[in-house]
Write a protein that holds these residues in place. Sequence first.
Motif, PDB file in Angstrom:
ATOM      1  N   PRO A   9       0.875  -1.272  -0.079  1.00 29.46           N
ATOM      2  CA  PRO A   9      -0.066   0.062  -0.039  1.00 29.46           C
ATOM      3  C   PRO A   9       0.807   1.217   0.020  1.00 29.46           C
ATOM      4  CG  PRO A   9      -0.560  -1.393   1.726  1.00 29.46           C
ATOM      5  CD  PRO A   9       0.783  -2.160   1.347  1.00 29.46           C
ATOM      6  N   PHE A  10       0.106   2.472  -0.382  1.00 33.91           N
ATOM      7  CA  PHE A  10       0.798   3.642  -0.221  1.00 33.91           C
ATOM      8  C   PHE A  10       1.273   3.869   1.015  1.00 33.91           C
ATOM      9  CE2 PHE A  10       0.259   8.454  -0.011  1.00 33.91           C
ATOM     10  CZ  PHE A  10       0.928   8.819  -0.957  1.00 33.91           C
ATOM     11  N   GLN A  11       2.396   4.630   1.226  1.00 35.07           N
ATOM     12  CA  GLN A  11       3.107   5.056   2.498  1.00 35.07           C
ATOM     13  C   GLN A  11       3.659   4.043   3.562  1.00 35.07           C
ATOM     14  OE1 GLN A  11       4.236   8.484   3.278  1.00 35.07           O
ATOM     15  NE2 GLN A  11       3.655   8.543   1.264  1.00 35.07           N
ATOM     16  N   VAL A  12       3.731   2.902   2.845  1.00 33.11           N
ATOM     17  CA  VAL A  12       4.177   1.699   3.524  1.00 33.11           C
ATOM     18  C   VAL A  12       5.736   1.356   3.523  1.00 33.11           C
ATOM     19  CG1 VAL A  12       4.068  -1.006   3.948  1.00 33.11           C
ATOM     20  CG2 VAL A  12       2.142   0.299   3.928  1.00 33.11           C
ATOM     21  N   GLU A  23       4.119   2.756   8.812  1.00 33.20           N
ATOM     22  CA  GLU A  23       3.809   1.266   8.666  1.00 33.20           C
ATOM     23  C   GLU A  23       4.751   0.866   7.965  1.00 33.20           C
ATOM     24  OE1 GLU A  23      -0.960   0.142   8.553  1.00 33.20           O
ATOM     25  OE2 GLU A  23       0.071   1.340   6.905  1.00 33.20           O
ATOM     26  N   SER A  24       5.393  -0.522   8.090  1.00 30.39           N
ATOM     27  CA  SER A  24       6.164  -1.217   7.392  1.00 30.39           C
ATOM     28  C   SER A  24       5.756  -2.509   6.916  1.00 30.39           C
ATOM     29  CB  SER A  24       7.603  -1.445   8.311  1.00 30.39           C
ATOM     30  OG  SER A  24       7.111  -2.236   9.453  1.00 30.39           O
ATOM     31  N   SER A  44       5.204   4.839  -3.294  1.00 31.16           N
ATOM     32  CA  SER A  44       4.788   4.181  -4.478  1.00 31.16           C
ATOM     33  C   SER A  44       4.010   2.887  -3.899  1.00 31.16           C
ATOM     34  CB  SER A  44       5.980   3.594  -5.313  1.00 31.16           C
ATOM     35  OG  SER A  44       6.802   4.695  -5.807  1.00 31.16           O
ATOM     36  N   GLU A  45       3.318   2.345  -4.815  1.00 35.06           N
ATOM     37  CA  GLU A  45       2.361   1.223  -4.489  1.00 35.06           C
ATOM     38  C   GLU A  45       2.429  -0.207  -5.562  1.00 35.06           C
ATOM     39  OE1 GLU A  45      -1.858   2.613  -4.412  1.00 35.06           O
ATOM     40  OE2 GLU A  45      -0.885   4.267  -5.593  1.00 35.06           O
ATOM     41  N   ASN A 116      -5.534   5.635  -1.166  1.00 37.09           N
ATOM     42  CA  ASN A 116      -5.751   6.268   0.185  1.00 37.09           C
ATOM     43  C   ASN A 116      -4.655   6.840   0.655  1.00 37.09           C
ATOM     44  OD1 ASN A 116      -7.127   6.916   2.453  1.00 37.09           O
ATOM     45  ND2 ASN A 116      -7.201   4.912   3.479  1.00 37.09           N
ATOM     46  N   PRO A 117      -4.497   7.967   0.874  1.00 37.85           N
ATOM     47  CA  PRO A 117      -5.587   8.992   0.444  1.00 37.85           C
ATOM     48  C   PRO A 117      -5.478   9.337  -1.115  1.00 37.85           C
ATOM     49  CG  PRO A 117      -3.659  10.537   1.433  1.00 37.85           C
ATOM     50  CD  PRO A 117      -3.207   8.633   1.516  1.00 37.85           C
TER      51      PRO A 117
END
Length: 192
Positions: A9-12, A23-24, A44-45, A116-117
């Motif tokens: 996911p985004f921001q992991v 989050e990791s 990136s996703e 998300n977002p």
Amino acid sequence: MPLILFNKPFQVLCQFTPQAGRESLADYLDIPNIYPAGRLDADSEGLMLLTDDGRLQHKIAHPDHKEAKTYLVQVDGLVDGAALTRLQAPLDLGDFVTRPCRAVRIEEPQWLWPRNPPIRERKDKPTSWIAITLEEGKNRQVRRMTAAVGLPTLRLVRTSIGPFSLATHPLMPGEWMELPADAVAGGSGRNA
């Protein structure tokens, strides 16, 4: 020798070591002794491969092995033929020159999950989508390439690595699956 397909996911963060407030991979995968075969930036996703097999990890991640990786990229602005030609040719990014790649304009992927977002949207500035396939992967390369041709990246989703794809193994963000050993038997060289 597990091979794990994971939709990051985004921001992991692409690490198992916890970092305060972020989050990791450890928040999604509780499988001992696996490591990412390649990375994705936090912003990136998409598809990541993880394994406990060092040789397989090297084969997937190292640019010498030329595992094609495809990215769907939403950019700020309208993509034209000149921008695509520049993206496909070797592109000087200052500290390195990219290898030739495949870059084509695509329609917005309807199967793609909402981010998300969500990305910012401006009514006066259109966006476009490009599918870029590389056989290398330097730090923030796709983002730097699109910026170099005047099309800043708004969203970046890796959809395939070599023969592994979210098209054939549909996973939502945060989902993962383990492939059977025979699906990757030749990958490490053990059965080659």
